[in-house]
Design a protein around this motif. Structure first.
Motif, PDB file in Angstrom:
ATOM      1  N   VAL A  86       0.755  -1.326   0.074  1.00  0.00           N
ATOM      2  CA  VAL A  86       0.018  -0.007   0.086  1.00  0.00           C
ATOM      3  C   VAL A  86       0.972   1.230  -0.026  1.00  0.00           C
ATOM      4  CG1 VAL A  86      -1.646   1.282   1.380  1.00  0.00           C
ATOM      5  CG2 VAL A  86      -1.893  -1.162   1.090  1.00  0.00           C
ATOM      6  N   LYS A  87       1.783   1.229   0.897  1.00  0.00           N
ATOM      7  CA  LYS A  87       2.805   2.454   0.765  1.00  0.00           C
ATOM      8  C   LYS A  87       3.689   2.585  -0.481  1.00  0.00           C
ATOM      9  CE  LYS A  87       3.527   2.196   5.903  1.00  0.00           C
ATOM     10  NZ  LYS A  87       4.676   1.929   6.935  1.00  0.00           N
ATOM     11  N   THR A  88       3.990   1.771  -0.929  1.00  0.00           N
ATOM     12  CA  THR A  88       4.633   1.672  -2.205  1.00  0.00           C
ATOM     13  C   THR A  88       3.613   2.185  -3.308  1.00  0.00           C
ATOM     14  OG1 THR A  88       6.060   0.022  -1.778  1.00  0.00           O
ATOM     15  CG2 THR A  88       5.842   0.576  -4.134  1.00  0.00           C
ATOM     16  N   HIS A  89       2.358   1.720  -3.279  1.00  0.00           N
ATOM     17  CA  HIS A  89       1.598   2.302  -4.380  1.00  0.00           C
ATOM     18  C   HIS A  89       1.171   3.588  -4.277  1.00  0.00           C
ATOM     19  CE1 HIS A  89       0.793  -1.279  -6.748  1.00  0.00           C
ATOM     20  NE2 HIS A  89       0.264  -2.064  -5.640  1.00  0.00           N
ATOM     21  N   LEU A  90       0.893   3.990  -2.824  1.00  0.00           N
ATOM     22  CA  LEU A  90       0.812   5.509  -2.474  1.00  0.00           C
ATOM     23  C   LEU A  90       2.079   6.553  -2.847  1.00  0.00           C
ATOM     24  CD1 LEU A  90      -1.226   5.124   0.952  1.00  0.00           C
ATOM     25  CD2 LEU A  90      -2.264   5.662  -1.228  1.00  0.00           C
ATOM     26  N   THR A  91       3.153   5.915  -2.769  1.00  0.00           N
ATOM     27  CA  THR A  91       4.209   6.748  -3.292  1.00  0.00           C
ATOM     28  C   THR A  91       4.163   6.936  -4.585  1.00  0.00           C
ATOM     29  OG1 THR A  91       5.391   6.098  -1.482  1.00  0.00           O
ATOM     30  CG2 THR A  91       6.841   6.792  -3.350  1.00  0.00           C
ATOM     31  N   ASN A  92       3.808   5.906  -5.440  1.00  0.00           N
ATOM     32  CA  ASN A  92       3.589   5.954  -6.859  1.00  0.00           C
ATOM     33  C   ASN A  92       2.344   6.909  -7.384  1.00  0.00           C
ATOM     34  OD1 ASN A  92       5.863   4.366  -7.152  1.00  0.00           O
ATOM     35  ND2 ASN A  92       4.650   2.437  -7.216  1.00  0.00           N
ATOM     36  N   ILE A  93       1.386   6.795  -6.501  1.00  0.00           N
ATOM     37  CA  ILE A  93       0.481   7.700  -6.960  1.00  0.00           C
ATOM     38  C   ILE A  93       0.822   9.161  -6.737  1.00  0.00           C
ATOM     39  CG2 ILE A  93      -1.933   8.241  -6.398  1.00  0.00           C
ATOM     40  CD1 ILE A  93      -2.287   5.383  -5.766  1.00  0.00           C
ATOM     41  N   LYS A  94       1.146   9.290  -5.558  1.00  0.00           N
ATOM     42  CA  LYS A  94       1.683  10.902  -5.216  1.00  0.00           C
ATOM     43  C   LYS A  94       2.617  11.229  -6.392  1.00  0.00           C
ATOM     44  CE  LYS A  94       3.190  10.007  -1.010  1.00  0.00           C
ATOM     45  NZ  LYS A  94       3.612  10.294   0.439  1.00  0.00           N
ATOM     46  N   ALA A  95       3.367  10.513  -6.854  1.00  0.00           N
ATOM     47  CA  ALA A  95       4.362  11.015  -7.839  1.00  0.00           C
ATOM     48  C   ALA A  95       3.435  11.383  -9.180  1.00  0.00           C
ATOM     49  CB  ALA A  95       5.529  10.114  -7.949  1.00  0.00           C
ATOM     50  N   GLU A  96       2.533  10.184  -9.388  1.00  0.00           N
ATOM     51  CA  GLU A  96       1.815  10.380 -10.636  1.00  0.00           C
ATOM     52  C   GLU A  96       0.956  11.663 -10.879  1.00  0.00           C
ATOM     53  OE1 GLU A  96       0.646   9.584 -14.402  1.00  0.00           O
ATOM     54  OE2 GLU A  96       2.328   8.528 -13.391  1.00  0.00           O
ATOM     55  N   LEU A  97       0.394  12.107  -9.555  1.00  0.00           N
ATOM     56  CA  LEU A  97      -0.474  13.108  -9.564  1.00  0.00           C
ATOM     57  C   LEU A  97       0.127  14.409  -9.180  1.00  0.00           C
ATOM     58  CD1 LEU A  97      -3.450  11.208  -7.502  1.00  0.00           C
ATOM     59  CD2 LEU A  97      -3.459  11.653  -9.908  1.00  0.00           C
ATOM     60  N   ALA A  98       1.492  14.194  -8.659  1.00  0.00           N
ATOM     61  CA  ALA A  98       2.083  15.525  -8.274  1.00  0.00           C
ATOM     62  C   ALA A  98       1.745  16.122  -6.941  1.00  0.00           C
ATOM     63  CB  ALA A  98       2.152  16.818  -9.388  1.00  0.00           C
ATOM     64  N   THR A  99       1.298  15.211  -6.169  1.00  0.00           N
ATOM     65  CA  THR A  99       0.454  15.750  -4.660  1.00  0.00           C
ATOM     66  C   THR A  99       1.726  15.278  -3.555  1.00  0.00           C
ATOM     67  OG1 THR A  99      -0.390  13.246  -4.707  1.00  0.00           O
ATOM     68  CG2 THR A  99      -1.694  15.127  -5.584  1.00  0.00           C
ATOM     69  N   CYS A 100       1.532  16.060  -2.328  1.00  0.00           N
ATOM     70  CA  CYS A 100       2.559  15.779  -1.331  1.00  0.00           C
ATOM     71  C   CYS A 100       2.229  14.787  -0.410  1.00  0.00           C
ATOM     72  CB  CYS A 100       2.697  17.028  -0.772  1.00  0.00           C
ATOM     73  SG  CYS A 100       3.546  18.171  -1.789  1.00  0.00           S
ATOM     74  N   ASN A 101       0.714  14.375  -0.256  1.00  0.00           N
ATOM     75  CA  ASN A 101       0.339  13.458   0.815  1.00  0.00           C
ATOM     76  C   ASN A 101      -1.043  12.886   0.454  1.00  0.00           C
ATOM     77  OD1 ASN A 101      -2.076  15.522   1.565  1.00  0.00           O
ATOM     78  ND2 ASN A 101      -0.284  16.893   2.729  1.00  0.00           N
ATOM     79  N   ARG A 102      -1.521  12.000   1.356  1.00  0.00           N
ATOM     80  CA  ARG A 102      -2.888  11.275   1.257  1.00  0.00           C
ATOM     81  C   ARG A 102      -4.043  12.403   1.225  1.00  0.00           C
ATOM     82  NH1 ARG A 102      -2.473   6.667   4.021  1.00  0.00           N
ATOM     83  NH2 ARG A 102      -4.527   6.304   3.716  1.00  0.00           N
ATOM     84  N   VAL A 103      -4.028  13.376   1.885  1.00  0.00           N
ATOM     85  CA  VAL A 103      -5.014  14.554   1.637  1.00  0.00           C
ATOM     86  C   VAL A 103      -5.320  14.922   0.444  1.00  0.00           C
ATOM     87  CG1 VAL A 103      -5.981  16.759   2.839  1.00  0.00           C
ATOM     88  CG2 VAL A 103      -4.846  15.079   4.116  1.00  0.00           C
ATOM     89  N   GLU A 104      -4.088  15.233  -0.285  1.00  0.00           N
ATOM     90  CA  GLU A 104      -3.908  15.866  -1.539  1.00  0.00           C
ATOM     91  C   GLU A 104      -4.569  14.756  -2.516  1.00  0.00           C
ATOM     92  OE1 GLU A 104      -0.567  17.671  -2.708  1.00  0.00           O
ATOM     93  OE2 GLU A 104      -0.605  19.249  -1.210  1.00  0.00           O
TER      94      GLU A 104
END
Length: 58
Positions: free
Chosen positions: A25-43
């Motif tokens: 989950v953490k790995t996927h969230l890191t990749n999602i943050k990079a893809e969406l250019a967001t900084c955290n799960r709130v974004e």
């Protein structure tokens, strides 16, 4: 996974729902943050709500 983040689930809850490990989950969230250019799960959640992806599929 974005939908689950937007619904407020924790990493452990997401892992359980998807039958994957918390580390995955953490790995996927890191990749999602990079893809969406967001900084955290709130974004990530805000992006999901803006794009209509935050609601259940029912």
């Amino acid at each position: 996974m974005v939908r689950l983040v937007a619904q407020g689930l924790t990493n452990a809850e997401i892992a359980g729902a998807l039958c994957i490990t918390v580390g995955t989950v953490k790995t996927h969230l890191t990749n999602i943050k990079a893809e969406l250019a967001t900084c955290n799960r709130v974004e990530i959640a805000a992006w999901a709500w803006r794009n209509g992806l935050a609601h259940d599929e029912t």
